[in-house]
Design a protein around this motif. Structure first.
Motif, PDB file in Angstrom:
ATOM      1  N   GLY A 111       4.756   4.085  -6.369  1.00 28.39           N
ATOM      2  CA  GLY A 111       3.388   3.588  -6.186  1.00 28.39           C
ATOM      3  C   GLY A 111       3.221   2.136  -6.600  1.00 28.39           C
ATOM      4  O   GLY A 111       2.140   1.559  -6.447  1.00 28.39           O
ATOM      5  N   ALA A 112       4.293   1.511  -7.101  1.00 27.48           N
ATOM      6  CA  ALA A 112       4.188   0.122  -7.582  1.00 27.48           C
ATOM      7  C   ALA A 112       4.003  -0.860  -6.425  1.00 27.48           C
ATOM      8  O   ALA A 112       3.492  -1.960  -6.630  1.00 27.48           O
ATOM      9  CB  ALA A 112       5.442  -0.240  -8.375  1.00 27.48           C
ATOM     10  N   GLY A 113       4.415  -0.469  -5.234  1.00 28.05           N
ATOM     11  CA  GLY A 113       4.240  -1.362  -4.073  1.00 28.05           C
ATOM     12  C   GLY A 113       5.560  -1.856  -3.497  1.00 28.05           C
ATOM     13  O   GLY A 113       5.587  -2.870  -2.805  1.00 28.05           O
ATOM     14  N   LYS A 114       6.647  -1.138  -3.734  1.00 28.07           N
ATOM     15  CA  LYS A 114       7.969  -1.572  -3.233  1.00 28.07           C
ATOM     16  C   LYS A 114       7.985  -1.640  -1.697  1.00 28.07           C
ATOM     17  O   LYS A 114       8.390  -2.637  -1.119  1.00 28.07           O
ATOM     18  CB  LYS A 114       9.074  -0.604  -3.708  1.00 28.07           C
ATOM     19  N   ARG A 116       1.712  10.790  -6.898  1.00 32.80           N
ATOM     20  CA  ARG A 116       1.638   9.385  -7.297  1.00 32.80           C
ATOM     21  C   ARG A 116       1.292   8.434  -6.168  1.00 32.80           C
ATOM     22  O   ARG A 116       0.817   7.326  -6.416  1.00 32.80           O
ATOM     23  CB  ARG A 116       3.017   8.941  -7.831  1.00 32.80           C
ATOM     24  N   ASN A 117       1.612   8.825  -4.953  1.00 34.45           N
ATOM     25  CA  ASN A 117       1.506   7.878  -3.847  1.00 34.45           C
ATOM     26  C   ASN A 117       1.372   8.662  -2.530  1.00 34.45           C
ATOM     27  O   ASN A 117       2.200   9.528  -2.239  1.00 34.45           O
ATOM     28  CB  ASN A 117       2.796   7.022  -3.840  1.00 34.45           C
ATOM     29  N   VAL A 125      -4.017  17.399   4.245  1.00 31.81           N
ATOM     30  CA  VAL A 125      -4.679  16.210   4.808  1.00 31.81           C
ATOM     31  C   VAL A 125      -4.675  15.073   3.796  1.00 31.81           C
ATOM     32  O   VAL A 125      -4.860  15.292   2.601  1.00 31.81           O
ATOM     33  CB  VAL A 125      -6.145  16.568   5.194  1.00 31.81           C
ATOM     34  N   ILE A 126      -4.432  13.852   4.274  1.00 30.96           N
ATOM     35  CA  ILE A 126      -4.539  12.668   3.416  1.00 30.96           C
ATOM     36  C   ILE A 126      -5.833  11.960   3.779  1.00 30.96           C
ATOM     37  O   ILE A 126      -6.077  11.683   4.966  1.00 30.96           O
ATOM     38  CB  ILE A 126      -3.345  11.704   3.621  1.00 30.96           C
ATOM     39  N   GLU A 127      -6.638  11.719   2.771  1.00 27.16           N
ATOM     40  CA  GLU A 127      -7.927  11.070   3.014  1.00 27.16           C
ATOM     41  C   GLU A 127      -7.724   9.723   3.715  1.00 27.16           C
ATOM     42  O   GLU A 127      -6.885   8.919   3.285  1.00 27.16           O
ATOM     43  CB  GLU A 127      -8.627  10.855   1.675  1.00 27.16           C
TER      44      GLU A 127
END
Ligand SMILES: Nc1ncnc2c1ncn2[C@@H]1O[C@H](COP(=O)(O)OP(=O)(O)OP(=O)(O)O)[C@@H](O)[C@H]1O
Ligand SMILES: [Mg+2]
Length: 339
Positions: free
Chosen positions: A48-51, A95-96, A177-179
């Motif tokens: 989730g850090a943005g890699k 987490r992501n 489902v992912i919002e």
């Protein structure tokens, strides 16, 4: 050096003009120009850090600043590998919502004028267990939900799919489902990317058949015959769908999911499997098929990104998969193990 003079001036100009946000990539690209040496970027950090977002940003940056070659759409093709790999290798975790469940190293090739000419990708450590099990509030790989969400469309009728909550392999996390994500639209993006990379409609449908077959396999319920053996009742609709989609016979599948063959130097035995072992064998088969399909797609994406033009240099981008920050690793063996 004469040859490089123009691009070098161009790179200096780019560094001077670029925004603060792009500064580090500008400087990186400048040294890549100046030193004429291959370079790599390792993106590390916890989940989730943005890699992945950063790796894609770097790829987009290189595609934008490098000039175009005679190869049609090569930069677009390199970028199109991202939605494909995310559809088959990313999943929602706690987490992501778009967590990469594999490691990816992509080498972007440049010619002598520092224009992108192609790319090559290597993948590592695909999380196969996710295909058959997801923890609470997590999902399987996005592609399964994209197909289930599109199952009402006539072109997917032969896959015999329905909602993701109908399949064991997509419902265990109880979070299908992912919002803010429309899985039907996402499938269109995945398909556009496949098409751009030359994986045509018929190959795409072949891939979807295998993916649908995996979901049907997960719904094949294996029952106890006695304490040492198991059975799949005749006319199980999910096993029928699996067999139809992958072209095997019902009789063979129901036999070999519940039995195993042992070979000695002199003889061959067929042994029954208890229900739990047969269920594990079913899951192992699902994971194996998915891993093969994943590798097939990587191979074909690479085929689409290969070039005949002589490569002068490359920039590698490693998007590490996992929770560990590289600075937290204490020894070389840790790094080796992690990679
Ligand atoms: N630079 C950014 N600007 C805005 N949002 C960002 C940025 N980087 C990351 N995010 C947000 O964080 C989320 C997670 O980012 P990303 O998927 O890149 O993480 P990751 O480090 O690759 O995690 P994982 O190891 O789980 O794959 C993104 O979906 C996005 O919403
Ligand atoms: Mg990621």
């Amino acid at each position: 050096m004469k040859r490089l003079k123009a691009p070098l001036c161009q790179a200096e100009q780019t560094v001077l003009q670029c925004s603060t946000r792009d500064k580090s990539l500008c400087v990186f690209f400048f040294f890549f120009f100046r030193d004429e040496r291959n370079q790599s970027i390792i993106v590390s950090g916890e989940s989730g850090a943005g890699k992945t977002v950063s790796a894609k940003y770097a790829m987009r940056y290189f595609a934008t600043v490098s000039g175009t070659t005679s190869e049609a759409n090569v930069e677009q093709k390199v970028l199109a590998s991202n939605p494909i790999m995310e559809a088959i290798g990313n999943a929602k975790t706690t987490r992501n919502d778009n967590s990469s469940r594999f490691g990816k190293y992509i080498e972007i090739g440049f010619d002598t004028r520092f224009r992108i000419i192609g790319a090559n990708m290597r993948t590592y450590l695909l999380e196969k267990s996710r295909v058959v099990f997801q923890a609470d509030e997590e999902r399987n790989y996005h592609i399964f939900y994209q197909l289930c969400a599109s199952s009402h469309l006539p072109e997917y009728e032969k896959l015999k799919l329905s909602s993701a909550i109908d399949f064991l392999y997509t419902k265990q996390g109880r979070s299908p489902v992912i919002e803010g994500v429309d899985d039907t639209k996402e499938l269109c993006s995945t398909r556009n990317a496949f098409t751009l990379l030359g994986i045509n409609e018929s190959y795409q449908m072949g891939l979807f058949q295998v993916l649908a077959a995996i979901l049907h396999l997960g719904n094949v319920e294996i029952k106890d015959r006695d304490s040492d053996s198991s059975i799949i009742p005749p006319n199980n609709r999910h096993l029928s769908a699996f067999c139809e989609l992958v072209g095997v016979t019902y009789q063979d599948m129901s036999q070999w999911l519940c039995h195993r063959k042992l070979k000695t130097a002199t003889e061959t035995y067929v042994k029954t499997l208890p229900r739990l072992m047969a269920t594990n064998a079913r899951d192992a088969l699902a994971k194996h098929i998915y891993a093969k399909l994943f590798n097939w797609i990587v191979e074909h994406v690479n085929k689409a990104l290969i070039t005949n033009i002589k490569q002068h240099s490359f920039i590698g981008v490693l998007d590490i998969y996992g929770y560990v920050c590289l600075c937290g690793l204490s020894s070389q063996s840790d790094v080796t193990h992690f990679l």
